[in-house]
Design a protein around this motif. Structure first.
Motif, mmCIF file in Angstrom:
data_model
loop_
_atom_site.group_PDB
_atom_site.id
_atom_site.type_symbol
_atom_site.label_atom_id
_atom_site.label_comp_id
_atom_site.label_asym_id
_atom_site.label_seq_id
_atom_site.Cartn_x
_atom_site.Cartn_y
_atom_site.Cartn_z
ATOM 1 N N MET A 1 13.290 4.919 3.380
ATOM 2 C CA MET A 1 12.804 3.581 3.003
ATOM 3 C C MET A 1 11.447 3.333 3.635
ATOM 4 O O MET A 1 11.247 3.591 4.820
ATOM 5 C CB MET A 1 13.787 2.502 3.461
ATOM 6 C CG MET A 1 13.367 1.082 3.074
ATOM 7 S SD MET A 1 14.514 -0.201 3.615
ATOM 8 C CE MET A 1 14.109 -0.285 5.368
ATOM 9 N N VAL A 2 10.497 2.846 2.829
ATOM 10 C CA VAL A 2 9.181 2.492 3.353
ATOM 11 C C VAL A 2 8.890 1.025 3.053
ATOM 12 O O VAL A 2 9.446 0.440 2.116
ATOM 13 C CB VAL A 2 8.057 3.368 2.756
ATOM 14 C CG1 VAL A 2 8.259 4.831 3.132
ATOM 15 C CG2 VAL A 2 7.974 3.211 1.242
ATOM 16 N N ASN A 3 8.007 0.446 3.849
ATOM 17 C CA ASN A 3 7.557 -0.917 3.609
ATOM 18 C C ASN A 3 6.518 -0.923 2.490
ATOM 19 O O ASN A 3 5.667 -0.039 2.418
ATOM 20 C CB ASN A 3 6.928 -1.499 4.866
ATOM 21 C CG ASN A 3 7.935 -1.720 5.969
ATOM 22 O OD1 ASN A 3 9.090 -2.056 5.710
ATOM 23 N ND2 ASN A 3 7.512 -1.538 7.219
ATOM 24 N N LYS B 1 3.202 -8.336 10.266
ATOM 25 C CA LYS B 1 3.820 -7.808 11.485
ATOM 26 C C LYS B 1 4.883 -6.782 11.137
ATOM 27 O O LYS B 1 4.937 -5.686 11.722
ATOM 28 C CB LYS B 1 4.431 -8.950 12.298
ATOM 29 C CG LYS B 1 5.101 -8.499 13.596
ATOM 30 C CD LYS B 1 5.690 -9.684 14.348
ATOM 31 C CE LYS B 1 6.391 -9.238 15.630
ATOM 32 N NZ LYS B 1 6.984 -10.399 16.350
ATOM 33 N N GLY B 2 5.722 -7.101 10.152
ATOM 34 C CA GLY B 2 6.755 -6.170 9.730
ATOM 35 C C GLY B 2 6.172 -4.915 9.113
ATOM 36 O O GLY B 2 6.656 -3.803 9.348
ATOM 37 N N PHE B 3 5.125 -5.078 8.321
ATOM 38 C CA PHE B 3 4.502 -3.934 7.659
ATOM 39 C C PHE B 3 3.896 -2.970 8.673
ATOM 40 O O PHE B 3 4.086 -1.746 8.594
ATOM 41 C CB PHE B 3 3.425 -4.425 6.687
ATOM 42 C CG PHE B 3 2.770 -3.319 5.905
ATOM 43 C CD1 PHE B 3 3.440 -2.702 4.859
ATOM 44 C CD2 PHE B 3 1.480 -2.904 6.211
ATOM 45 C CE1 PHE B 3 2.845 -1.678 4.132
ATOM 46 C CE2 PHE B 3 0.871 -1.888 5.496
ATOM 47 C CZ PHE B 3 1.561 -1.277 4.450
ATOM 48 N N LEU B 4 3.178 -3.510 9.641
ATOM 49 C CA LEU B 4 2.481 -2.671 10.618
ATOM 50 C C LEU B 4 3.420 -2.091 11.674
ATOM 51 O O LEU B 4 3.006 -1.244 12.475
ATOM 52 C CB LEU B 4 1.375 -3.479 11.306
ATOM 53 C CG LEU B 4 0.210 -3.918 10.397
ATOM 54 C CD1 LEU B 4 -0.715 -4.849 11.159
ATOM 55 C CD2 LEU B 4 -0.549 -2.719 9.866
ATOM 56 N N GLN C 1 4.318 4.260 8.198
ATOM 57 C CA GLN C 1 4.424 4.627 6.794
ATOM 58 C C GLN C 1 4.544 3.357 5.952
ATOM 59 O O GLN C 1 5.270 2.431 6.317
ATOM 60 C CB GLN C 1 5.659 5.503 6.546
ATOM 61 C CG GLN C 1 5.684 6.782 7.370
ATOM 62 C CD GLN C 1 4.545 7.719 7.013
ATOM 63 O OE1 GLN C 1 4.297 7.984 5.833
ATOM 64 N NE2 GLN C 1 3.848 8.207 8.018
ATOM 65 N N GLY C 2 3.851 3.328 4.835
ATOM 66 C CA GLY C 2 3.938 2.166 3.962
ATOM 67 C C GLY C 2 2.889 2.222 2.870
ATOM 68 O O GLY C 2 1.984 3.059 2.895
ATOM 69 N N LYS D 1 -6.418 -0.335 6.727
ATOM 70 C CA LYS D 1 -7.172 0.719 6.053
ATOM 71 C C LYS D 1 -6.593 2.109 6.305
ATOM 72 O O LYS D 1 -7.010 3.084 5.668
ATOM 73 C CB LYS D 1 -8.648 0.665 6.464
ATOM 74 C CG LYS D 1 -9.369 -0.548 5.899
ATOM 75 C CD LYS D 1 -10.841 -0.579 6.279
ATOM 76 C CE LYS D 1 -11.532 -1.793 5.658
ATOM 77 N NZ LYS D 1 -12.972 -1.871 5.987
ATOM 78 N N ASN D 2 -5.611 2.205 7.202
ATOM 79 C CA ASN D 2 -4.928 3.481 7.444
ATOM 80 C C ASN D 2 -3.798 3.729 6.451
ATOM 81 O O ASN D 2 -3.222 4.823 6.425
ATOM 82 C CB ASN D 2 -4.360 3.514 8.871
ATOM 83 C CG ASN D 2 -5.453 3.492 9.926
ATOM 84 O OD1 ASN D 2 -6.495 4.119 9.763
ATOM 85 N ND2 ASN D 2 -5.220 2.768 11.013
#
Length: 237
Positions: A1-3, A163-166, A170-171, A198-199
């Motif tokens: 699972m990815v964000n 915050k959750g994404f970072l 991976q995302g 940007k990463n």
């Protein structure tokens, strides 16, 4: 699972959010734009053809459409054509593959328009490609600018979603337009996380958006096979 960071307006993200979740991934809402209706004025009551360049143009253009007569209706792509059908408006033609002004202009049904009065329903601003292309064959082209795209005010939703994404290296970030990307960058800069974003790879709907994203410093950009929600989710597989 990815964000997956979803940046569409909240009123337009429900279907994609559900598809991302159903595919086993985590959708995170980060709306960058709000769509606001504009009171547009028109020059005449009769046109040879009307053209809609987005689903938003359809939703906010119905009031004016009801006030005029017209012979032909064109849409910039399949999603816009479907929205017109939802309002029981028959569409004469639209590009079957990628939705773009260039694809619309290449249609025989559009390229044969000559010395016609044409009304384009669109948002405020935007590209002039379609108007310029139509004017080359002596068409008289005017705009009905029926909505505006306004950058969202930073909210608690933005802070929590980012915050959750970072929290995971991976995302993916879903982007639908250059204006959408501009909004993302402005909000992320306010949160002091633009460089971090940007990463991550962007999922975009066209080569034009890809080129713009590269110019903004995003090195990983994936173009979907088409503009459907399913095509966005397919990139996650």
């Amino acid at each position: 699972m990815v964000n997956v960071l979803l940046t569409r307006p909240l009123t337009q993200v429900v279907a994609l959010e559900a598809l991302v979740a159903d595919s086993g991934h985590q959708p995170l809402l980060f709306p960058t734009l709000e769509i606001k209706a504009l009171e547009a004025s028109i020059e005449r009551k009769q046109y040879d053809a009307v053209i809609f360049i987005s689903a938003n143009a359809v939703v906010h253009g119905m009031k004016i459409l009801a006030q005029i007569s017209y012979s032909s209706v064109f849409a910039v792509g399949a999603a816009t054509a479907k929205k017109l059908n939802d309002y029981n408006i028959s569409v004469d033609d639209f590009p079957q593959e990628k939705a773009s002004s260039e694809a619309l202009l290449s249609l025989e049904s559009v390229s044969c328009l000559q010395s016609k009065k044409i009304l384009i329903f669109r948002g405020r601003g935007g590209r002039e490609t379609l108007k310029i292309g139509l004017e080359k064959t002596h068409n008289q082209v005017t705009y009905a600018q029926v909505y505006d795209r306004v950058i969202c005010t930073l909210s608690e939703l933005h802070k929590q979603s980012l915050k959750g994404f970072l929290s995971d290296s991976q995302g993916f970030i879903s982007i639908t337009s250059n204006e959408n990307l501009d909004g993302l960058m402005i909000l992320a800069k306010q949160l002091k996380h633009l460089d971090n974003l940007k990463n991550y790879p962007l999922i975009v709907l066209s080569e034009r958006i890809k080129q713009y994203a590269h110019s903004c410093g995003f090195s990983q950009v994936i173009v979907t096979q088409d503009i459907s929600d399913q095509a966005v989710v397919s990139v996650l597989a």
